[in-house]
Each structure stands twice: as C-alpha cells, then as structure tokens.
Design an enzyme around this catalytic site. Structure first.
Site, short mmCIF file in Angstrom:
data_model
loop_
_atom_site.label_atom_id
_atom_site.label_comp_id
_atom_site.label_asym_id
_atom_site.label_seq_id
_atom_site.Cartn_x
_atom_site.Cartn_y
_atom_site.Cartn_z
N GLU A 138 0.84 -1.20 0.00
CA GLU A 138 0.00 0.00 0.00
C GLU A 138 0.88 1.26 0.00
O GLU A 138 1.82 1.35 0.78
CB GLU A 138 -0.91 0.02 1.23
CG GLU A 138 -1.93 1.15 1.17
CD GLU A 138 -2.82 1.19 2.40
OE1 GLU A 138 -4.01 1.47 2.25
OE2 GLU A 138 -2.31 0.94 3.51
N GLU A 343 -6.80 -3.01 12.39
CA GLU A 343 -6.51 -3.78 11.19
C GLU A 343 -7.54 -4.89 10.96
O GLU A 343 -7.87 -5.22 9.82
CB GLU A 343 -5.09 -4.37 11.27
CG GLU A 343 -3.98 -3.34 11.46
CD GLU A 343 -4.01 -2.21 10.44
OE1 GLU A 343 -4.46 -2.42 9.30
OE2 GLU A 343 -3.60 -1.08 10.81
N HIS A 346 -10.49 -3.57 9.22
CA HIS A 346 -10.22 -3.41 7.78
C HIS A 346 -10.51 -4.69 6.98
O HIS A 346 -10.65 -4.64 5.76
CB HIS A 346 -8.76 -3.02 7.55
CG HIS A 346 -8.53 -1.55 7.50
ND1 HIS A 346 -9.19 -0.72 6.63
CD2 HIS A 346 -7.68 -0.76 8.19
CE1 HIS A 346 -8.76 0.52 6.80
NE2 HIS A 346 -7.85 0.52 7.74
#
Length: 894
Positions: A138, A343, A346
C-alpha cells in the site's frame, strides 16, 4: 478534473485482469527474488497493446496467450517503459479481439532491499542476523514485486506459490493448500512452477549459493477478488503463537496465528488475544462472517507504517503488536489493542469492500476494555488532531483526487483517517448507533468483494434511517475545512452563525463559501437540574435563531460528537466553565474536554483571548478525570511550545503547570498496583510527566533518583513501565553523558518496543549531546525509528534549532535513505512545524525552493501554515498572556 487528465494517470481499460497465477522464489542469502506471473485478462476492447504497472524489476520471457487464436504464444513486437508513470507497454502485431480472453505470462527478477516497501528484507535477532522478507504494497508498491494492474479498482483473484529454502516459513493471504520438497528440474504446472524457475533453481551453485540447499514449494489456496495493494507474502524463519475463534454466525472455528522471529515471539500473546476477541464482535456488528479460512499477523522489525490490513495476513511494526504485560505501560497496551482491532476492522472495510477513505470504526475495542473510555479518548486521540490539521489553508478534503503515486502516499494523514472517523462518529450519534450499524451492514452486503464509492455507504445508511444522508454528509467529505458556530444570546434564545474555521483567523469570503449541515447536539437543563439533549436540531444555513431559556445552563455540541467548534462570549464561557467544575456537573467528561480544546483553538485563531482559555483551565483545577487533565496538559504544552523563546512566559506557564499537577502527584504518589483502576494509573502517569516537564523539584529528584539507582545496580525495578518515558527524558535533561549513554544502551537493546521508543525520544533531551544523538540515528538506528529521534529533538525546545540545521546539513542522506516510503514527510513535519517566526517561514521556503518536494509537498505546506499561525499568535497574544499571569501574581494566586 477532465477525463483526459484521468487517462494520463490511470491504466487503459481495454483489458481487465481477473486472476493471477503468481510464483515467487525467495533467496534470502543472496537478497534476491524472482518469479513468474500468469495474468488472466478479459479483453474489453480490441487492442494491439497491453499496459500494466511495473517498476524496479527486470522482466524476461514475456508471452501472450489468447483464446482468439490457437497458434503459438505471441511475443511483443516492441516494449516501452515509462519510469515516471511506472508502467510498461507491450505492442503486438496481432490484435486481441474484444470479448476474448487472454493470458499474459512474464518472468521477473528483483532485489530484496531494506526500503520497507514492495518485497523487502528485514532482520531480527540480537545481531540482526535472522534475515527474512515481507511485502508492503500500500498504496502503489505491488508493481515493484510483480508485474500487475496496480489500482484498487482492478480486483482479481490470486493463486500464489512461494518457493523458498526448506528451513523457512512461507506466509500469504490464504491458507496453505500444499507444501512439498522442491526437486530442481520439476515442472509441475499444477503448482504454477514453470520451467524458467526450474532452470534457475538448478543453477544455484553457479549463482554462488550452495547446490546442496534444500528447497520447498508452498502453494496457497486461491483468494477471493482483491486489490493488488492487499496482496501479501513473507518468507523467513518465523515462530508463531496460535489460537482460534468460533464464528457467532456460522459456528465455524477459524485458526488465528501471530508470527515473528524467535527473539520476539514471546511478546505477541496480547495482540493474538485481542484478535481472538474482536473478530466475533465485528462479525456480529456487520452481520457478515469473516470470509477467509484464517487470519495471521506478522510482526516486523523494520516497518515504515504502523500496520497494514493485508487480507488474511496483517503486518506491522513491533510497537504495534508486541508487549510484555509485566513490564509494559498502559499507553503501549492501548496502542497494541488499537492497532490489532483497527486492522481486523479493515478485513471488512477496505478488504471485503474496498473504499478509499474509510478507516477506523471509531474504536470498537471499547467493548473489550470499557474501563479505557475509548469513546471519550477519541476526542484527544483523533478528533482534536484532525481539527487542528483541517484548520489550515493547506488542508484537503477526505475525498481527494490522486493524480499520481506521490499524492496517494501523502493523503495517508489525519484527514484521510481521523477526520473520516470523526464525521462517521458524528453521523452515528445523529442517526443512532443501531441504525447506523444496520446501514453499514446493508452497504457491506450489497458490495461484497467489490469496490464502492461514498454514495454507496450513504445509500445503505439512508435505507436504514430514512434520512437524506448525502445532503447532510457530502460537504463533510468533499469540502475542505469545518465550521465554527458563533453563539449570540438574546432574551428569547440564541442566534447562531456558521463560518469556516481557520487557525489564522476569520476566513476570507473566497474561503468561506461552504455551508455544512451541522448536527448541533444542544444540551439544556431544567430547573430541577435534569439535562435534555436535543440531537435532532441541525444548522444547514448560514444562521438561525433557536428559542432557549438562556438563564439556565446550556451547551452546544453536547458530548463533543460533532466536527465543529463553538464560539461563546467570554461571559458565557465563564458560566459554562463554572457549571463544568461542579460535582455533579451537567456537562460530561467529553463536554469538558471539548471546552478546553475549543477555547485554546479559538484563542490561537484570534476569535478569543488566550487569557479566556487560561481562566477556563484555572476554574477546572479540581477536575478528577484524567482525560480532561490530558486535554489541559496538551493545551498548556502547546502554549509552552509556541512561546518557547519567551523565557518569562515559559517560566510562568511552568509555574502554572506545577501548581495544577503537583497536588495530583502528592495525592497519588509514585507506586502502581495491579488492582487500581486504569484511570488512576493514567492520571498518576500524566501528572508526574507534566510536573517533571515543568521542572517540579520534588518530582525531578524522585525520577532522577530512580534512574541513578538503575545506573548503579542494573536493577530497573524502580522504573515502572508507565513512568519510563518521564524518567528517561528527565534523567537525560538533568544529567550528563553518563545518563545519556545509559539511555542509549536501552534504546539499542530494549526489553520491549515501548521501552525502545521511549529511550530514543529521551535521547533528544540533551542539548550538549544533540549532535551525537543525531549521529547515532544516522549510523545505528533502524530507518523505521528515525522519526522517534526527530520527535525527541523537536519536543525539546533547546534542540529545535539544532534539528533544523541538522536536517538541512544531512538532507541528501535523509532523502536517499527514506526514498519511496512515508517517513520523509514525517521528518519534515517534526522538524519545521514547531518553528514560530516570520524569518523561520522565509528560511524554510528558501531551503526547499529548488528541491523536488513532490513526495512531501503536503506536509511541507502544512508545516509552513503552522509556522505562520504560530507567528501570528505570538504577535497577537503575547501581551495578553503576560498580563494574565501578572494579574494572577498581583492577586496572590502564584
């Protein structure tokens, strides 16, 4: 932006990838990797060229297969590479037919560098000899690891095969389908291993590695459709801890693991436990089962960001995931809980449904640790930071055009993250959490394994609430900035007006065109003291009048849930402050925190006087809640930071801080117990740290004495984990080389990650040894930790100007070392945003004038805005601050 401009930076849409067969061989000894990828394509338009992303790779054996012709595979007639756009164009003599399918096969080779991006190398162990490799893609680094269509919208399935030495562990997004010894020369195409790789493996002895090395092939299950930035794999001698959870929706049991090198795996249990606890919570909240067969976490010694939500394989730095519960402070524990929960969230938002700006379902780990009061802590941890950044002219909307990779890297800031979370928190409070989450679930289910845009989320929440969500929310997401609401009292009520808030003062007409739909959250009180919350009132025009009994206490933005500031008259603020100081008070902890942050921000922008904010703090001196004290401490610290070159003001502020926090230290002492409330623990830590920073003699003596005992005996039992930061900083600041050397040794070999970061920051508090601190950073520290050195040198007002000079003198080396990752913009921010004069502003502009600032242009502009606002604040308010303290002295309060 025109469609022509979009074509310039987006890949052509004549073909679309649907599946990748990806094989990667990792040679840790030679710091190299190679592989082959077969990309399955749908041909949407007739074309004789194929354009894809690639960078820093050597390509070989390029073949194109098509079901439109049965002849042998095509090879390109010509190949172009655009370094700036990071893409390759293949030209073919025979065109691909619209509606057909094709497969593009490419062999590739790359280097395992220490760049903390793409497929890179890290190392654990005492001497950094335990080498391993992992990915960080990313936002746009997948193209540096394999040729691909590296855009979030272009989702595809992935079948990944990793070839590695037999004594290592291979990890990827999905579960292992099979693992077997690799026999050089084998061409088992069911494993995706093509002859090109087999040939390379058979020549290992020629390449300089041992021909007797044993290798293995690990084939992973095929993934659901996902974006390239979420693809992940790793190879190394990892150890792991294992757990599992039972899905509340299906009853299935899923394995959960956390991986790390052997030297640190013992500190990973807490993060694993958090993951086990939050997964079933998220499944129930979203009403969607976690879709992958497993969820791993990999802890890395060298990591540029904090952590990354790779689907099925979360990765992150040691500080994000490691702690020793017996010797780690509460702040570090919160960091690990937040990182892991964040996380995992996500895995739904971003992974199942990829949405560019969504982040952080406002800390759902609050259900696991209710005593942490995370919704209240959100105000200081997220909301205030986002508001500070969004008050600058250089701010940007949550949704922002990203014309190139450099821009994508820069928008990972407090606006893309914290403001997004803040306005969603505001919306949830306005429509009600239950209806909000129902709408979120509707949105996710409608866009499973797909991409979405903002209006899709608004449609889901609108369906659940019956409210026109786009009308309310679009300007919060698409416009820059946020409003300040001015309150003018009349005999019949209040007249309110909204204008854009800027830290430099009232906005000019051209900067004040946006009208937000503001959920006002008006709190009023009855004669019997009962409070009434009117959450349905909104301000969606420039100004309006609200009937109200102004003889009774009232407050706008109850609970500090909405993203705006409130400007009262000084007289009303004083009345609200006195009500806030009562026990019990009609105003909540969140209200009191918001009052402090608003008062200081409004004084900084020239809407009110600093003396008004100081008077508010003075009234709240008997406050009991640590979160309110934290807001007081941070805002008084801001004043010390701004007036750091005005000795009379910093001395008065230090005395005021000692006066406020000293009694708390005397009341709570220095000893921590396992059975005390976390709020007591946090208030003690906060008070001791604040008093030490302000030079309270008794506190300084206590902290330096504890460190002296450690230096003499090697026994650190007198250094509680919660006080290690204050002790390191105070001992270095008050001591000499011996203390600095002792803290340096802790930084080099910390017993846990939080001790390491606290020690690094502490090193920055020696003026005499500032150069040696900077040299230590350049020569011995991991690149991922450089910004901690900058934090220390920046927080220490005596070394700020040294840091500016050191940054300039070492600019080329810093830029080279951090090429391609996030950290350079962070260093720019910490170096320059704390400066305060017009000359500083001009010097910074001059220094960067001839430099390519494209990688950190946004951080530079924000830092320049900070300098300008601080300079203006000093000019406007110095006399006001001086007079307030003089008046207090005259009245005998000091």
């Amino acid at each position: 932006m025109s469609s022509d401009a979009q074509v310039d930076y987006r890949l052509p849409t004549d073909v679309k990838p649907t599946h990748y067969d990806l094989v990667v061989r990792t040679d840790l000894k030679q710091s190299k990797f190679d592989g082959v990828v077969k990309i399955h394509l749908d041909v949407l338009k007739k074309t004789s060229r194929i354009v894809f992303n690639v960078n820093e790779l050597k390509l070989d054996k390029v073949h194109l297969y098509s079901d439109a012709f049965l002849s042998s595979p095509l090879t390109p007639s010509s190949t172009e590479f655009d370094k700036t756009m990071e893409r390759s164009t293949l030209h073919f003599d025979v065109p691909l037919v619209a509606g057909s399918k094709a497969q593009l096969q490419i062999a590739f080779e790359g280097e395992l560098t220490d760049a903390m991006m793409a497929y890179y190398k890290s190392a654990g162990g005492e001497d950094k000899s335990d080498a391993y490799a992992l990915t960080q893609f990313e936002p746009t680094a997948a193209r540096r690891a394999f040729p691909c269509w590296d855009e979030p919208l272009l989702k595809a399935t992935f079948a990944i095969t990793l070839i590695s030495r037999a004594d290592t562990v291979n990890l990827s997004n999905m579960s292992v389908a099979s693992e077997s010894a690799y026999e050089p020369g084998s061409t088992d195409k069911t494993d995706g291993v093509v002859s090109w790789l087999a040939e390379r493996l058979s020549k290992l002895a020629v390449d300089g590695t041992s021909g007797s090395d044993k290798w293995k092939t690990t084939r992973f299950e095929t993934s659901p459709p996902m974006s390239t930035y979420l693809v992940a794999w790793a190879n190394g001698k990892f150890a792991h801890l294992e757990s599992s959870y039972v899905s509340p929706l299906s009853g299935k049991t899923r394995p959960l693991r956390i991986y790390a090198t052997h030297d640190i795996i013992h500190q990973a249990q807490f993060a694993l436990d958090i993951k086990r606890k939050v997964l079933p919570l998220y499944e129930k909240v979203f009403d969607i089962e976690y879709p992958l067969p497993k969820l791993d976490t990999l802890v890395a010694h060298d990591y540029d960001a904090g952590a990354m939500e790779n689907w099925g394989l979360i990765t992150g730095r040691t500080a994000a995931f490691l702690l020793d519960p017996k010797s780690t402070n509460l702040a570090a524990k919160k960091t690990v809980a937040s990182s892991q929960s964040h996380e995992v969230a996500h895995m739904w938002f971003g992974d199942i449904t990829t949405m560019a700006w969504w982040d952080n379902l406002y800390l759902n780990e609050g259900e696991i640790f209710p005593e942490w009061k995370l919704d209240s802590a959100f105000i200081s941890g997220f909301l205030s930071y986002a508001m500070d950044l969004d008050a600058k002219l250089s701010s940007h909307p949550i949704e922002v055009e990203c014309p190139d990779a450099e821009m994508v890297n820069q928008i990972f800031d407090a606006l893309s993250y914290n403001k997004a979370a803040s306005v969603l928190r505001m919306l949830s409070n306005y429509v009600g959490e239950e209806r909000f989450l129902k709408g979120v679930s509707t949105y996710l289910k409608k866009h499973l394994f797909a991409n979405s845009v903002t209006k899709d989320l608004w449609e889901g929440i609108g369906a659940a609430t019956g409210i026109n969500i786009p009308k309310m929310m679009d300007n919060w997401v698409k416009a820059v900035g946020y409003p300040v609401v001015k309150v003018t009292e009349t005999k019949d009520g209040i007249h309110i007006r909204q204008d854009r808030f800027l830290e430099t003062g009232p906005a000019k007409p051209e900067d004040n065109e946006t009208l937000w739909t503001i959920p006002l959250a008006l709190l009023t009180t009855k004669a019997n003291g009962e409070t009434v919350l009117q959450s349905e009132i909104v301000l969606d025009e420039r100004e309006k009048t609200i009937p109200l009994d102004v003889t009774r206490p009232f407050k706008l933005n109850a609970g500090t849930v909405s993203f705006y500031r409130v400007l009262y008259t000084p007289e009303r603020l004083l009345k609200i402050a006195k009500e806030a100081a009562k026990t019990p008070s009609p105003f909540s902890v969140e209200d009191r925190m918001g009052l402090v942050y608003d008062a200081m921000a409004l004084s900084k922008a020239g809407y009110s006087e600093v003396s008004s904010a100081l008077a508010l703090v003075d009234i709240l001196r008997d406050e009991q809640e640590h979160l309110v004290w934290n807001s007081i401490r941070s805002n008084l610290g801001l004043l010390r930071s701004v007036w750091y070159e005005y000795p009379d003001i910093t001395a008065s502020l230090s005395q005021f801080i000692r006066e406020l926090f000293g009694p708390i230290v005397r009341r709570l002492g220095y000893e921590y117990t396992d059975d005390e409330p976390s709020a007591t623990r946090e208030l003690r830590t906060l008070a001791i740290s604040a008093a030490a920073t302000a030079g309270e003699p008794s506190v300084v003596k206590e902290l330096t004495g504890r460190f002296a005992h450690y230096m003499k005996t090697g026994d650190d039992s007198k250094i509680p984990a919660d006080l290690q930061s204050a002790i390191y900083i105070t001992s270095v600041r008050e001591g000499g080389r011996a203390e600095w050397e002792a803290v340096k040794e802790i930084a080099k070999k910390p017993k846990n990650p939080s001790a390491g970061t606290d020690a690094i920051i502490g090193l920055g508090f020696s003026l005499d040894l500032a150069q040696e601190t900077f040299d230590f950073m350049l020569t011995e520290a991991r690149a991922q930790n450089m910004f901690y050195f900058f934090i220390g040198l920046s927080q220490n007002s005596k070394t700020r100007r040294f840091l500016v000079k050191a940054f300039k003198d070492n600019f080329a080396a810093l830029e080279k070392r951090l090429e391609g990752n996030f950290s350079m913009q962070i260093l720019v921010k910490y170096t320059f945003e704390v400066l305060t004069t017009d000359k500083d502003y001009d010097d910074v502009v001059a220094f960067f004038k001839e430099k390519d600032t494209s990688r950190y242009d946004m951080a530079l502009k924000q830092s320049l805005d900070s300098i300008a606002s601080r300079s203006a604040w000093i000019k406007r308010s110095t006399t006001d601050v001086q007079q307030w303290f003089e008046t207090r002295k005259g009245s005998g309060k000091i």
